[in-house]
Design a protein around this motif. Structure first.
Motif, PDB file in Angstrom:
ATOM      1  N   LEU A   1      30.857  96.346  32.907  1.00  0.00           N
ATOM      2  CA  LEU A   1      32.263  96.750  32.771  1.00  0.00           C
ATOM      3  C   LEU A   1      32.384  98.084  32.052  1.00  0.00           C
ATOM      4  CD1 LEU A   1      34.547  93.677  32.042  1.00  0.00           C
ATOM      5  CD2 LEU A   1      34.075  94.849  34.179  1.00  0.00           C
ATOM      6  N   ARG A   2      31.657  98.259  30.974  1.00  0.00           N
ATOM      7  CA  ARG A   2      31.705  99.545  30.271  1.00  0.00           C
ATOM      8  C   ARG A   2      31.218 100.663  31.189  1.00  0.00           C
ATOM      9  NH1 ARG A   2      32.457 101.523  25.343  1.00  0.00           N
ATOM     10  NH2 ARG A   2      32.559  99.498  24.293  1.00  0.00           N
ATOM     11  N   GLN A   3      30.191 100.404  31.971  1.00  0.00           N
ATOM     12  CA  GLN A   3      29.680 101.401  32.899  1.00  0.00           C
ATOM     13  C   GLN A   3      30.715 101.742  33.967  1.00  0.00           C
ATOM     14  OE1 GLN A   3      26.048  99.585  34.269  1.00  0.00           O
ATOM     15  NE2 GLN A   3      25.030  99.791  32.284  1.00  0.00           N
ATOM     16  N   ALA A   4      31.418 100.729  34.456  1.00  0.00           N
ATOM     17  CA  ALA A   4      32.460 100.964  35.451  1.00  0.00           C
ATOM     18  C   ALA A   4      33.568 101.842  34.891  1.00  0.00           C
ATOM     19  CB  ALA A   4      33.026  99.641  35.954  1.00  0.00           C
ATOM     20  N   LEU A   5      33.967 101.585  33.647  1.00  0.00           N
ATOM     21  CA  LEU A   5      34.982 102.422  33.002  1.00  0.00           C
ATOM     22  C   LEU A   5      34.495 103.864  32.871  1.00  0.00           C
ATOM     23  CD1 LEU A   5      36.248 100.086  30.139  1.00  0.00           C
ATOM     24  CD2 LEU A   5      37.426 100.613  32.281  1.00  0.00           C
ATOM     25  N   ALA A   6      33.214 104.023  32.526  1.00  0.00           N
ATOM     26  CA  ALA A   6      32.660 105.364  32.311  1.00  0.00           C
ATOM     27  C   ALA A   6      32.576 106.156  33.605  1.00  0.00           C
ATOM     28  CB  ALA A   6      31.277 105.250  31.668  1.00  0.00           C
ATOM     29  N   THR A   7      32.327 105.472  34.710  1.00  0.00           N
ATOM     30  CA  THR A   7      32.171 106.166  35.998  1.00  0.00           C
ATOM     31  C   THR A   7      33.464 106.230  36.802  1.00  0.00           C
ATOM     32  OG1 THR A   7      31.430 104.098  37.038  1.00  0.00           O
ATOM     33  CG2 THR A   7      29.730 105.563  36.145  1.00  0.00           C
ATOM     34  N   GLY A   8      34.517 105.601  36.305  1.00  0.00           N
ATOM     35  CA  GLY A   8      35.797 105.660  36.993  1.00  0.00           C
ATOM     36  C   GLY A   8      35.969 104.652  38.108  1.00  0.00           C
ATOM     37  N   ASP A   9      35.096 103.646  38.173  1.00  0.00           N
ATOM     38  CA  ASP A   9      35.247 102.593  39.174  1.00  0.00           C
ATOM     39  C   ASP A   9      36.397 101.674  38.769  1.00  0.00           C
ATOM     40  OD1 ASP A   9      33.039 103.602  40.485  1.00  0.00           O
ATOM     41  OD2 ASP A   9      31.639 102.181  39.570  1.00  0.00           O
ATOM     42  N   PHE A  10      37.306 101.414  39.707  1.00  0.00           N
ATOM     43  CA  PHE A  10      38.453 100.568  39.388  1.00  0.00           C
ATOM     44  C   PHE A  10      38.007  99.116  39.279  1.00  0.00           C
ATOM     45  CE2 PHE A  10      42.384  98.254  39.942  1.00  0.00           C
ATOM     46  CZ  PHE A  10      43.266  99.009  39.185  1.00  0.00           C
ATOM     47  N   ILE A  11      38.493  98.423  38.257  1.00  0.00           N
ATOM     48  CA  ILE A  11      38.134  97.031  38.003  1.00  0.00           C
ATOM     49  C   ILE A  11      39.325  96.147  38.372  1.00  0.00           C
ATOM     50  CG2 ILE A  11      37.505  95.349  36.228  1.00  0.00           C
ATOM     51  CD1 ILE A  11      36.307  97.799  34.673  1.00  0.00           C
ATOM     52  N   ALA A  12      39.140  95.305  39.387  1.00  0.00           N
ATOM     53  CA  ALA A  12      40.172  94.354  39.795  1.00  0.00           C
ATOM     54  C   ALA A  12      39.660  92.948  39.531  1.00  0.00           C
ATOM     55  CB  ALA A  12      40.514  94.517  41.272  1.00  0.00           C
ATOM     56  N   ALA A  13      40.382  92.183  38.721  1.00  0.00           N
ATOM     57  CA  ALA A  13      39.906  90.878  38.269  1.00  0.00           C
ATOM     58  C   ALA A  13      40.891  89.777  38.646  1.00  0.00           C
ATOM     59  CB  ALA A  13      39.697  90.890  36.757  1.00  0.00           C
ATOM     60  N   PRO A  14      40.465  88.829  39.486  1.00  0.00           N
ATOM     61  CA  PRO A  14      41.345  87.703  39.810  1.00  0.00           C
ATOM     62  C   PRO A  14      41.406  86.725  38.653  1.00  0.00           C
ATOM     63  CG  PRO A  14      39.193  87.342  40.784  1.00  0.00           C
ATOM     64  CD  PRO A  14      39.147  88.713  40.140  1.00  0.00           C
TER      65      PRO A  14
ATOM     66  N   GLY B   1      32.444  88.786  44.963  1.00  0.00           N
ATOM     67  CA  GLY B   1      32.020  90.161  44.753  1.00  0.00           C
ATOM     68  C   GLY B   1      32.944  90.998  43.891  1.00  0.00           C
ATOM     69  N   PHE B   2      33.848  90.368  43.149  1.00  0.00           N
ATOM     70  CA  PHE B   2      34.682  91.116  42.208  1.00  0.00           C
ATOM     71  C   PHE B   2      33.812  91.663  41.077  1.00  0.00           C
ATOM     72  CE2 PHE B   2      37.804  88.168  44.058  1.00  0.00           C
ATOM     73  CZ  PHE B   2      38.825  89.058  44.383  1.00  0.00           C
ATOM     74  N   ASN B   3      34.284  92.750  40.443  1.00  0.00           N
ATOM     75  CA  ASN B   3      33.500  93.274  39.315  1.00  0.00           C
ATOM     76  C   ASN B   3      33.904  92.667  37.976  1.00  0.00           C
ATOM     77  OD1 ASN B   3      35.924  94.666  39.291  1.00  0.00           O
ATOM     78  ND2 ASN B   3      35.013  96.629  39.848  1.00  0.00           N
ATOM     79  N   ALA B   4      34.868  91.744  37.980  1.00  0.00           N
ATOM     80  CA  ALA B   4      35.218  90.990  36.775  1.00  0.00           C
ATOM     81  C   ALA B   4      36.047  89.778  37.177  1.00  0.00           C
ATOM     82  CB  ALA B   4      35.991  91.846  35.785  1.00  0.00           C
ATOM     83  N   LEU B   5      36.031  88.764  36.310  1.00  0.00           N
ATOM     84  CA  LEU B   5      36.927  87.625  36.417  1.00  0.00           C
ATOM     85  C   LEU B   5      37.804  87.614  35.176  1.00  0.00           C
ATOM     86  CD1 LEU B   5      34.414  84.802  37.473  1.00  0.00           C
ATOM     87  CD2 LEU B   5      35.695  86.350  38.960  1.00  0.00           C
TER      88      LEU B   5
END
Length: 287
Positions: free
Chosen positions: A6-19, A34-38
């Motif tokens: 998650l920290r890496q996603a924030l650093a690279t600008g990847d959008f995090i969508a969590a159901p 395949g979500f990047n967070a729950l």
């Protein structure tokens, strides 16, 4: 341990969508998608485990027990609701340490008075900004890993206006929050203003039927948001599906093809019966 993804996603600008997930069935299903967070939703967890409103009725121990079980059974990074931290500053420290030890990757803390209320219901009141700043500082100091993220939520918009909510968001960012969550903005214009005024990764709460417009991930990113949680999608869909299925059974005396269902075989795979059967084949007694 917190997941560094998650920290890496924030650093690279990847959008995090969590159901939103609220029990082990919803978590196991979402974990395969395949979500990047729950997102472990407080509203859904309290409703499913206690049958009660999200009104500060669940205790730290009750929430941690459910959250820890979800983390243990899934591979996706978990964002977890921790309400107000379940008390004062010492409680906040205890909560942060407990959530991190359980394997949560991001904890959400809010500035409501206790008992808290759901962020898309009326009559919420907030504590002084300085008190929440201290909570954020305690939370930041209490974590043992930088990969454990602090999400600071303000509920000031509804009672004190957008300017106050933005001011609080900026103060919480300065206090050490990794992600700022301004709850229940009421238009895209307000969301764009939040995106312009707070220089920190921002979280949007996409509640079906809530006070904030439901927007796509692409649109949220354009407005300056980095994370979106969809807390209600699971329990609202489940409630609708159960209502239809039970009504179908009541009216017909059996189930009909009018109500689509998960196959029994697939559900057995979801909850791990294949592993049980393989174990029994390997270790069953033979003559």
């Amino acid at each position: 341990m917190p997941d560094p993804a998650l920290r890496q996603a924030l650093a690279t600008g990847d959008f995090i969508a969590a159901p939103g997930v609220y029990d082990l069935i919803s978590a196991l299903i979402a974990d395969r998608m395949g979500f990047n967070a729950l997102y472990v939703t407080g509203y859904g967890t309290v409703a499913s485990s206690l049958g009660l409103p999200d009104a500060g009725l669940a205790t730290y121990s009750e929430m941690l027990d459910r959250i820890a079980r979800i983390v243990a059974m899934t591979k996706t990074p978990v964002i977890a609701d921790a309400d107000t931290g379940y008390g004062g500053l010492l409680n906040v420290r205890h909560t942060v340490r407990g959530y991190e030890k359980a394997g949560v990757t991001a904890i959400q803390l809010e500035d409501q008075e206790f008992p808290k209320k759901c962020g898309h219901t009326p009559h919420r009141r907030v504590i002084p900004t300085a008190d929440m700043v201290r909570k954020i500082k305690v939370a930041s100091d209490a974590r043992s890993s930088a990969d454990f993220l602090i999400i600071a939520r303000t509920d000031a918009r509804s009672g004190k206006g957008l300017d106050e909510a933005i001011s609080r968001g900026r103060a919480y960012a300065d206090a050490g929050a990794d992600i700022v969550f301004v709850e229940s903005p009421e238009s895209e214009v307000e969301m764009a203003e939040i995106g312009r005024m707070i220089d920190k990764p921002l979280l949007a709460n996409m509640v079906n039927g809530g006070r904030t417009p439901m927007l796509s991930a692409d649109r949220l990113k354009q407005l300056g948001f980095a994370v979106a949680i969809f807390p209600a999608v699971g329990f609202l869909a489940t409630a609708e599906a159960l209502t239809r299925a039970y009504d179908d059974l009541r009216r017909h005396g059996t189930t009909t093809e009018a109500v689509p269902m998960f196959s029994f075989a697939e559900f057995n795979r979801l909850i791990g019966f294949e592993d049980v059967w393989e174990f029994e084949r390997r270790y069953s007694e033979t003559e």
